[in-house]
Structures are given as C-alpha cells and as structure tokens.
Design an enzyme around this catalytic site. Structure first.
Site, PDB file in Angstrom:
ATOM      1  N   ARG A  51      11.790 -23.109  -5.965  1.00 38.31           N
ATOM      2  CA  ARG A  51      12.779 -22.679  -4.969  1.00 38.31           C
ATOM      3  C   ARG A  51      12.753 -21.162  -4.802  1.00 38.31           C
ATOM      4  O   ARG A  51      12.792 -20.647  -3.686  1.00 38.31           O
ATOM      5  CB  ARG A  51      14.178 -23.118  -5.389  1.00 38.31           C
ATOM      6  CG  ARG A  51      14.446 -24.602  -5.282  1.00 38.31           C
ATOM      7  CD  ARG A  51      15.855 -24.924  -5.773  1.00 38.31           C
ATOM      8  NE  ARG A  51      16.133 -26.358  -5.754  1.00 38.31           N
ATOM      9  CZ  ARG A  51      17.230 -26.905  -6.244  1.00 38.31           C
ATOM     10  NH1 ARG A  51      18.163 -26.136  -6.804  1.00 38.31           N
ATOM     11  NH2 ARG A  51      17.414 -28.222  -6.190  1.00 38.31           N
ATOM     12  N   GLU A  68       0.825  -1.201   0.000  1.00 36.90           N
ATOM     13  CA  GLU A  68       0.000   0.000   0.000  1.00 36.90           C
ATOM     14  C   GLU A  68       0.864   1.258   0.000  1.00 36.90           C
ATOM     15  O   GLU A  68       0.556   2.237  -0.691  1.00 36.90           O
ATOM     16  CB  GLU A  68      -0.923   0.015   1.223  1.00 36.90           C
ATOM     17  CG  GLU A  68      -1.893  -1.148   1.289  1.00 36.90           C
ATOM     18  CD  GLU A  68      -1.364  -2.313   2.099  1.00 36.90           C
ATOM     19  OE1 GLU A  68      -2.157  -2.954   2.798  1.00 36.90           O
ATOM     20  OE2 GLU A  68      -0.139  -2.589   2.035  1.00 36.90           O
ATOM     21  N   GLY A 115      15.550 -36.482   1.227  1.00 41.07           N
ATOM     22  CA  GLY A 115      15.194 -37.693   0.491  1.00 41.07           C
ATOM     23  C   GLY A 115      14.014 -38.465   1.066  1.00 41.07           C
ATOM     24  O   GLY A 115      13.174 -37.950   1.807  1.00 41.07           O
ATOM     25  N   ARG A 167      18.962 -21.387 -10.338  1.00 44.28           N
ATOM     26  CA  ARG A 167      19.780 -21.164 -11.520  1.00 44.28           C
ATOM     27  C   ARG A 167      18.890 -21.083 -12.765  1.00 44.28           C
ATOM     28  O   ARG A 167      17.738 -21.499 -12.748  1.00 44.28           O
ATOM     29  CB  ARG A 167      20.795 -22.305 -11.700  1.00 44.28           C
ATOM     30  CG  ARG A 167      21.701 -22.514 -10.501  1.00 44.28           C
ATOM     31  CD  ARG A 167      22.774 -23.565 -10.757  1.00 44.28           C
ATOM     32  NE  ARG A 167      22.241 -24.892 -10.994  1.00 44.28           N
ATOM     33  CZ  ARG A 167      21.903 -25.737 -10.017  1.00 44.28           C
ATOM     34  NH1 ARG A 167      22.007 -25.373  -8.748  1.00 44.28           N
ATOM     35  NH2 ARG A 167      21.430 -26.933 -10.306  1.00 44.28           N
ATOM     36  N   LEU A 186      13.252 -38.532   5.005  1.00 40.59           N
ATOM     37  CA  LEU A 186      12.674 -37.300   5.514  1.00 40.59           C
ATOM     38  C   LEU A 186      11.256 -37.121   4.974  1.00 40.59           C
ATOM     39  O   LEU A 186      10.349 -36.710   5.708  1.00 40.59           O
ATOM     40  CB  LEU A 186      13.547 -36.107   5.122  1.00 40.59           C
ATOM     41  CG  LEU A 186      13.031 -34.717   5.522  1.00 40.59           C
ATOM     42  CD1 LEU A 186      12.845 -34.614   7.029  1.00 40.59           C
ATOM     43  CD2 LEU A 186      13.978 -33.628   5.032  1.00 40.59           C
ATOM     44  N   ALA A 218      15.895 -43.058  -7.983  1.00 41.22           N
ATOM     45  CA  ALA A 218      17.261 -43.415  -8.387  1.00 41.22           C
ATOM     46  C   ALA A 218      17.309 -44.904  -8.672  1.00 41.22           C
ATOM     47  O   ALA A 218      16.445 -45.670  -8.217  1.00 41.22           O
ATOM     48  CB  ALA A 218      18.273 -43.040  -7.303  1.00 41.22           C
ATOM     49  N   GLU A 256      12.858 -31.146  -0.512  1.00 41.99           N
ATOM     50  CA  GLU A 256      13.344 -31.897  -1.661  1.00 41.99           C
ATOM     51  C   GLU A 256      13.980 -33.223  -1.247  1.00 41.99           C
ATOM     52  O   GLU A 256      14.890 -33.718  -1.895  1.00 41.99           O
ATOM     53  CB  GLU A 256      14.315 -31.039  -2.481  1.00 41.99           C
ATOM     54  CG  GLU A 256      13.666 -29.807  -3.093  1.00 41.99           C
ATOM     55  CD  GLU A 256      14.485 -29.203  -4.212  1.00 41.99           C
ATOM     56  OE1 GLU A 256      15.102 -29.951  -4.996  1.00 41.99           O
ATOM     57  OE2 GLU A 256      14.515 -27.956  -4.301  1.00 41.99           O
ATOM     58  N   TRP A 261      19.493 -37.693 -15.227  1.00 42.62           N
ATOM     59  CA  TRP A 261      18.312 -37.009 -14.695  1.00 42.62           C
ATOM     60  C   TRP A 261      17.096 -37.873 -14.996  1.00 42.62           C
ATOM     61  O   TRP A 261      16.957 -38.352 -16.128  1.00 42.62           O
ATOM     62  CB  TRP A 261      18.155 -35.633 -15.319  1.00 42.62           C
ATOM     63  CG  TRP A 261      19.265 -34.687 -15.013  1.00 42.62           C
ATOM     64  CD1 TRP A 261      20.321 -34.364 -15.793  1.00 42.62           C
ATOM     65  CD2 TRP A 261      19.419 -33.933 -13.810  1.00 42.62           C
ATOM     66  NE1 TRP A 261      21.132 -33.446 -15.167  1.00 42.62           N
ATOM     67  CE2 TRP A 261      20.582 -33.166 -13.938  1.00 42.62           C
ATOM     68  CE3 TRP A 261      18.700 -33.819 -12.623  1.00 42.62           C
ATOM     69  CZ2 TRP A 261      21.045 -32.313 -12.931  1.00 42.62           C
ATOM     70  CZ3 TRP A 261      19.139 -32.967 -11.641  1.00 42.62           C
ATOM     71  CH2 TRP A 261      20.300 -32.227 -11.798  1.00 42.62           C
TER      72      TRP A 261
END
Length: 368
Positions: free
Chosen positions: A188, A56, A302, A211, A305, A166, A300, A174
């Site tokens: 991010r 404002e 692994g 990036r 977590l 993986a 993110e 990738w």
C-alpha cells in the site's frame, strides 16, 4: 574493476534510491541519481515527495563543485522540458558532469530521447541501458500511464489453498498471518492508490491505510467502485475522507442526494460511463484515474471487482498470499464468476517469484 561492472554497481544503488519514492511522487516517476567522482559518491538523491525536486537536482545540490567531472548514474533519462522546474539536462550540463549513465529512456513525448541528445550535444558522454530491465520493472506504473494512459494495476489476493477469502458466514480475519499482512501494508505504501469494490466496503468496512511500518504520510488514495454510491456514510472511509483522500467512481445516474452527501463528506466523485452490459466501464475508469496522475494501483478486491478487471485484461500483475488451510466450496471465492467456458479465454500470467512469508507463501505473477 571494469567500467561495466562499476556501472552496474552504482546503477543498482541508484535504483535502490529510486524505490524510496514509490507511492509518494506521482504523477512523476520515481527516479534515483548518484554522482560519482574518483570512485566515491559526491552526491545522491531521489525524487522528493510530490514529484519535486527531481533526483538530479537534489544530487547536484549535494555535490556542489564536486559534480564537475563526475559521472551521473540516473535510473530514467533526465527531463528535457521546462515545467514547474528547469530541465535536469540543463542542470547536469551547467554542473560540468563528464558522463551520464542512464538506465532507460523516458517515453514521455516531452523527453523521449531529447534529454540524452542534449547531453551529447554538450559534449557529455552518455550511456543508455545499464540495468534497463530492473529500471522498467521499478517504474512500470509510470511507463504504463505514459504509453497506455492508465496506471499499472496489481491485484492482491490473500486466500486459502482452495482459493477462498472467507468462510460461508463471511469470516475472513485472519486467513493469512501477520507477516503477510505487513507486506500488504508495504505494498500500500508503495502504491499511489488502493482500489476496492462496494461489496468490500460494505462487508469489511476497511481502513485501507498504512499501519505498523513507521512510515509517515504513506497512506495511499482510497478508491472505491460504487456505481450508485450506495455506501454507508458512517464507514471508516467516509469518516476519514477529509484526512486521507477518498475517490468514488460511480455512474451518471447515481442519486443527486447521494452525490451531494458524499461531496460534503469530502470525497472526490468520478463519473464513469457504462459498458453495453450495464456495468461500469473499468477501462474508462482507469483512464480517468490516469488522467488524475495515478501510476500504481493496488486492487484489494473483492471477488466481483477482481473478476471484472481480469476479464477486461486490466490486471498487470497478481500478488497471491496462500495460507495453509482449506475452506471448501461453500467459502467465498477470491475471484468471482468470469464466464470462461474454454481455457483459451482464461487470462494467463507467468510466475516471477515465490517465497515463504511466515506460515504463508507469496507468489508474484505478471501478465503474459
């Protein structure tokens, strides 16, 4: 054009402005403000980096005398308390605006309806609720921190069709394509912090920065969960800790030498209590991160977590990038063991959107 249709159009533009502040304004909310007089914009603004000036204030300064008699479209109720800057309600009143359209009220106890009340007492017409759902979605991180004391947690998963991140040998670059990875960098940039587990730091040596987007000063806080601080001090995170903040969440029994070494590296150390099962109390950890002002956290991984956050009911939304490949049972699962033996115990999410991203598919899920 009816007033309601006009209000929706201008509020949607204000929400677009507000979005520019995501990841850059914490602990404040990302707010947008547009001043309209006689059908044209006379001032606009969004919360500046670091949370000040407020939207404002910027819009009013741009409008000057043209703000008198204008309608202000604000995505969150204007503040009514004096902090490091005077309240925005006073600024709107002093500028002589005739009408204020507010998307949602601010649940902060210092505001919580007082801003709208003060505007009405000054004779200003106030309307609340225009595009409220979109405004809640935009600022759900701020709203979570104010109402529950913890930031919103988004779990990002990039996996094969069979849920693997993986191969059995650990190869993961990738699984998804470049367009999906670009979207992750944007996620991010719009987050206050990126959260990873110690296993991810050790196996992937990630940068966790932004990036390829051409956005300056967009790197989020990097947060790693590492109970005993058993991480390499030659990692990317360690080597850049003085340039981009690194917060390490650990238990009180971590070795003093490791605590001192990481402090010398420039990391901020956050002590997190244990749960009865001997694991770090992730709910308490998020409360501590909320106390430090974080509103939006992108996790993110692994897998361990991710599973722990899901099991504790601490994941607010999941963004899943699915790649058109299968890696088999021997691959690394995107989510670790959760000890769920009945479907009733499984955390459930509802699909909010799905779209193709290059060769991959992105699906967004929100906790029910």
């Amino acid at each position: 054009m009816s007033q309601q249709i006009e209000d929706v159009g201008w509020m949607r533009a204000a929400l677009g402005l507000a979005q520019r502040g995501l990841g850059r304004v914490w602990p404040n909310p990302a707010v947008g403000c547009i001043l309209v007089r006689d059908g044209r914009v006379v001032g606009r603004g969004h919360t500046a980096d670091g949370g000040r000036p407020h939207a404002e204030t910027i819009a009013l300064a741009q409008a000057g005398e043209a703000a008198r008699g204008a309608t202000a479209y604000v995505t969150l109720e204007p503040c009514a308390h004096t902090g490091k800057t005077p309240p925005c309600t006073e600024a709107l009143i002093a500028a002589g605006v005739a009408r204020v359209v507010i998307a949602i009220e601010d649940p902060d106890p210092r505001v919580n309806g007082r801003g709208a009340a003060l505007l009405r007492e000054a004779g200003i017409e106030v309307s609340i609720g225009c595009l409220a759902g979109e405004a809640v979605t935009l600022n759900r991180g701020f709203l979570s921190r104010i109402t529950s004391g913890r930031p919103m947690v988004t779990l990002k998963l990039a996996a094969s069709l069979d849920g693997r991140i993986a191969t059995a040998t650990g190869e993961s670059r990738w699984i998804t394509g470049p367009r999906a990875r670009s979207e992750v960098h944007l996620m991010r940039a719009q987050s206050d912090a990126v959260l990873v587990g110690a296993g991810t730091v050790r196996s992937d040596n990630p940068r966790l920065d932004v990036r390829e987007l051409g956005i300056e000063r967009a790197d989020p806080i990097r947060v790693a969960v590492t109970g005993g601080l058993n991480l390499s001090r030659n990692s990317y995170l360690a080597e850049s800790a003085r340039e981009v903040p690194l917060w390490l969440c650990h238990h009180a029994e971590a070795e003093t030498s490791r605590i001192e070494a990481w402090a010398e590296r420039g990391a901020e150390l956050i002590v997190v209590p244990f749960q009865p099962d001997g694991q770090l109390n992730l709910s308490a950890m998020l409360q501590k991160l909320g106390d430090r002002g974080l509103t939006r956290i992108l996790c993110e991984g692994g897998g361990r977590l991710s599973a722990a956050l899901l099991h504790a009911g601490l994941v607010d939304e999941i963004v899943l990038f699915s790649a058109g490949m299968a890696l088999g049972d021997e691959g690394v699962a995107s989510v670790g063991p959760m000890e769920i033996d009945t479907l009733q115990l499984a955390p459930r999410f509802r699909l909010t959107s799905v779209r193709q991203v290059g060769p991959d598919v992105r699906s967004d899920w929100r906790r029910r």
